[in-house]
Design a protein around this motif. Structure first.
Motif, short mmCIF file in Angstrom:
data_model
loop_
_atom_site.label_atom_id
_atom_site.label_comp_id
_atom_site.label_asym_id
_atom_site.label_seq_id
_atom_site.Cartn_x
_atom_site.Cartn_y
_atom_site.Cartn_z
N SER A 1 0.86 -1.18 0.00
CA SER A 1 0.00 0.00 0.00
C SER A 1 0.90 1.24 0.00
N LEU A 2 0.78 2.07 -1.04
CA LEU A 2 1.63 3.24 -1.23
C LEU A 2 0.82 4.51 -1.00
N LEU A 3 1.49 5.52 -0.49
CA LEU A 3 0.81 6.80 -0.29
C LEU A 3 0.48 7.47 -1.61
N SER A 4 1.27 7.17 -2.65
CA SER A 4 1.02 7.75 -3.96
C SER A 4 1.65 6.86 -5.02
N GLY A 5 1.38 7.18 -6.29
CA GLY A 5 2.00 6.45 -7.39
C GLY A 5 3.19 7.19 -7.95
N ALA A 6 3.86 7.99 -7.12
CA ALA A 6 5.02 8.76 -7.57
C ALA A 6 6.21 7.84 -7.84
N ALA A 7 7.15 8.36 -8.61
CA ALA A 7 8.30 7.55 -9.02
C ALA A 7 9.11 7.07 -7.82
N ASP A 8 9.28 7.90 -6.79
CA ASP A 8 10.07 7.50 -5.63
C ASP A 8 9.48 6.28 -4.94
N ASP A 9 8.13 6.27 -4.76
CA ASP A 9 7.48 5.13 -4.12
C ASP A 9 7.59 3.88 -4.97
N LEU A 10 7.43 4.03 -6.28
CA LEU A 10 7.51 2.88 -7.18
C LEU A 10 8.93 2.35 -7.31
N THR A 11 9.92 3.23 -7.20
CA THR A 11 11.33 2.80 -7.26
C THR A 11 11.64 1.85 -6.12
N ALA A 12 11.22 2.20 -4.91
CA ALA A 12 11.45 1.32 -3.76
C ALA A 12 10.73 0.00 -3.92
N LEU A 13 9.51 0.04 -4.46
CA LEU A 13 8.74 -1.18 -4.68
C LEU A 13 9.44 -2.10 -5.67
N LEU A 14 9.95 -1.53 -6.75
CA LEU A 14 10.65 -2.31 -7.77
C LEU A 14 11.91 -2.95 -7.20
N ARG A 15 12.69 -2.16 -6.48
CA ARG A 15 13.96 -2.68 -5.92
C ARG A 15 13.69 -3.85 -4.99
N ASP A 16 12.68 -3.73 -4.13
CA ASP A 16 12.39 -4.80 -3.18
C ASP A 16 11.90 -6.06 -3.88
N ALA A 17 11.11 -5.88 -4.94
CA ALA A 17 10.58 -7.05 -5.67
C ALA A 17 11.69 -7.78 -6.40
N SER B 1 3.98 -2.66 -18.33
CA SER B 1 3.16 -1.75 -17.52
C SER B 1 2.36 -0.87 -18.45
N ASP B 2 1.56 0.03 -17.85
CA ASP B 2 0.92 1.04 -18.68
C ASP B 2 1.92 2.18 -18.91
N GLY B 3 1.48 3.25 -19.57
CA GLY B 3 2.41 4.30 -19.97
C GLY B 3 2.59 5.41 -18.96
N GLN B 4 2.24 5.17 -17.70
CA GLN B 4 2.36 6.20 -16.67
C GLN B 4 3.82 6.67 -16.56
N HIS B 5 4.03 7.98 -16.55
CA HIS B 5 5.39 8.53 -16.56
C HIS B 5 6.18 8.13 -15.31
N SER B 6 5.51 8.09 -14.16
CA SER B 6 6.23 7.73 -12.93
C SER B 6 6.72 6.29 -12.99
#
Length: 307
Positions: free
Chosen positions: A153-169, A182-187
């Motif tokens: 569960s992320l506070l937002s879909g910003a690039a910083d939050d997604l970067t941490a999610l990717l690294r952990d996965a 993925s879809d074309g979302q810039h973040s």
């Protein structure tokens, strides 16, 4: 890979019931490690968990209502029903949400056991936000096995939050990443470029087709509106035979129902063009009326409603 067979699946989402037709493919290359193993469409995992009848958007909303807003189960059920989601008194929605989030805390050894026998993974990244202001449920899956690698569960879909999610996965999987979908979302694009530089990043086929077809879809929707403006007078015709049970009245009601059904058939973008579908159905109805008229039937009063 060649398409070998189709599966059909029904999902309940926040926007209504969706029926999926899934094309299952298999690799025919003899030296491929996944020879004859089924490969399901990557877009399926973005809609629902395996063998689950509710969409991920419903699951994300339940997660926002229960842990964050501390709603009771009856309150959650009442809210879902108000939004048009059919749900039984006893359901496993909360259990499935807990299972998804448990992947965040799971032992990496258990995850790697599920991926045993694979020499690579193909990541699919999706972020689901049931409503504006709610947390985003970030889900990372392996397209080859269908395994959910990480959900958070992320506070937002910003690039910083997604970067941490990717690294952990990636760290939890412990396998080379052959590609990302993925879809074309810039973040998302930015996060993938930071964590996996040089790894091929492909847009999901469904999202790509939907975006590519958007101009055509808008033109088709406008055409349907123009057609609907020309199809008038169905209700007065139905009222004119109200209470009658003779064969002619039954035929009139049948044609009126056919026209009304055609008008309300919106299809589903990007595959279905609602305007073209309406045109075809009205042409079939008009053709049937022409044949009735040729046999001596009465068509004059109905002509204005199908032209």
């Amino acid at each position: 890979m060649r398409m070998r067979y189709e599966n059909r699946r029904t999902l309940v989402t926040l926007t209504g019931t969706v029926r999926l037709r899934l094309k299952i493919r298999r690799c025919e290359t003899q030296d491929c490690a996944r020879l004859h193993k089924p490969y399901r469409p990557e877009a399926e995992g973005a809609l629902a968990l395996p063998q689950h009848e509710f969409g991920l958007d419903v699951l994300a909303l339940v997660g926002a209502l229960r842990p964050r807003e501390h709603r009771s189960v009856p309150e959650i059920h009442a809210l879902l029903r108000r939004r048009g989601v059919p749900i039984a008194e006893r359901t496993n929605l909360l259990d499935r949400y807990d299972e998804v989030l448990a992947t965040q805390l799971a032992d990496p050894r258990h995850l790697r056991g599920q991926l045993a026998g694979q020499d690579r993974i193909i990541l699919a990244l999706d972020g689901l936000q049931p409503d504006v202001g709610h947390a985003v449920l970030g889900v990372l899956r392996d397209c080859l096995s269908g395994t959910v690698l990480l959900a958070r569960s992320l506070l937002s879909g910003a690039a910083d939050d997604l970067t941490a999610l990717l690294r952990d996965a990636v760290a939890a999987a412990g396998l080379p990443v052959a590609g990302v979908i993925s879809d074309g979302q810039h973040s998302i694009r930015k996060a993938v470029a930071l964590v996996l530089p040089g790894v091929p990043h492909q847009l999901c086929h469904f999202h790509f087709r939907r975006e590519a077809a958007l101009p055509i879809f808008e033109a088709d929707r406008h055409a349907k509106q123009e057609l609907k403006q020309r199809v008038r007078g169905v209700r007065p015709i139905e009222r004119s035979v109200e209470g009658r049970t003779d064969p002619e009245a039954q035929v009139v009601r049948g044609y009126a129902a056919a026209v009304r059904s055609a008008i309300t058939d919106d299809g589903r973008a990007p595959r279905d063009a609602a305007g073209l579908r309406l045109k075809r159905r009205l042409e079939k109805t008009a053709g049937s009326l022409e044949r009735v008229a040729a046999k001596g039937g009465r068509r004059a009063r109905f002509r204005g409603s199908s032209s």
